[in-house]
Write a protein that holds these residues in place. Structure first.
Motif, short mmCIF file in Angstrom:
data_model
loop_
_atom_site.label_atom_id
_atom_site.label_comp_id
_atom_site.label_asym_id
_atom_site.label_seq_id
_atom_site.Cartn_x
_atom_site.Cartn_y
_atom_site.Cartn_z
N ILE A 19 -25.19 -37.75 34.61
CA ILE A 19 -23.89 -38.39 34.81
C ILE A 19 -23.54 -39.17 33.54
CG2 ILE A 19 -22.49 -39.93 36.22
CD1 ILE A 19 -24.41 -39.52 38.50
N ASP A 20 -22.95 -38.50 32.60
CA ASP A 20 -22.46 -39.11 31.36
C ASP A 20 -23.47 -40.05 30.69
OD1 ASP A 20 -20.03 -37.79 31.61
OD2 ASP A 20 -19.13 -39.43 32.77
N ILE A 38 -21.30 -37.39 44.04
CA ILE A 38 -21.10 -38.10 42.79
C ILE A 38 -19.60 -38.21 42.60
CG2 ILE A 38 -21.38 -38.07 40.29
CD1 ILE A 38 -24.00 -36.52 40.73
N ASP A 39 -19.11 -39.43 42.53
CA ASP A 39 -17.68 -39.70 42.42
C ASP A 39 -16.90 -39.01 43.55
OD1 ASP A 39 -18.15 -41.22 40.15
OD2 ASP A 39 -17.86 -39.52 38.80
N HIS A 48 -19.01 -44.70 37.63
CA HIS A 48 -19.32 -43.60 38.55
C HIS A 48 -19.96 -44.14 39.83
CE1 HIS A 48 -18.47 -40.49 35.57
NE2 HIS A 48 -19.12 -41.24 34.69
N THR A 49 -19.94 -43.32 40.87
CA THR A 49 -20.60 -43.68 42.13
C THR A 49 -21.50 -42.54 42.57
OG1 THR A 49 -18.78 -42.80 43.47
CG2 THR A 49 -18.71 -45.16 42.91
#
Length: 118
Positions: free
Chosen positions: A60-61, A45-46, A31-32
């Motif tokens: 985030i996961d 996010i992404d 992810h970003t």
């Protein structure tokens, strides 16, 4: 990995200020996260807008937990009279990043935690 984009602003008389921070890599499980200033910047996010309300939070996961609120210690006390908009990024590996969003720039505080050798 963490990268920063620095730009000159009229408020810094041509000197560079941090405009955006980008975080990615294996610690984020692919992810970003990108955080920019209040004006002309976003929280992504992404590549998708995130934390669009204030205050708010998002997981985030399990790789990172983000919260967006007014809590946090200032990096630059010159902004002490301004309303704070702080993105807290807590990574699964124990590192934490606080991004203080101002009108035309951001301030960043990175805290790392290293395992002790036995």
């Amino acid at each position: 990995s963490i990268q920063a984009l620095c730009l000159a602003t009229p408020f810094t008389e041509g000197l560079a200020a941090t405009h955006e921070i980008a975080i990615g890599g294996s610690d984020l499980k692919g992810h970003t996260i990108r955080v920019g200033p209040m004006e002309g910047g976003q929280i992504l996010i992404d590549g998708q807008p995130a934390l669009t309300s204030f205050p708010s939070s998002q997981d985030i996961d399990g790789a990172a937990y983000l919260s967006y609120n007014s809590a946090g210690n200032l990096v630059d006390k010159a902004q002490g009279d301004l309303e704070k908009h702080v993105v807290h990024i807590n990574l699964e590996n124990g590192h934490s990043i606080q991004v203080m969003r101002w009108a035309n720039h951001i301030n960043v505080r990175i805290s790392t935690h290293f395992a002790q050798k036995l």
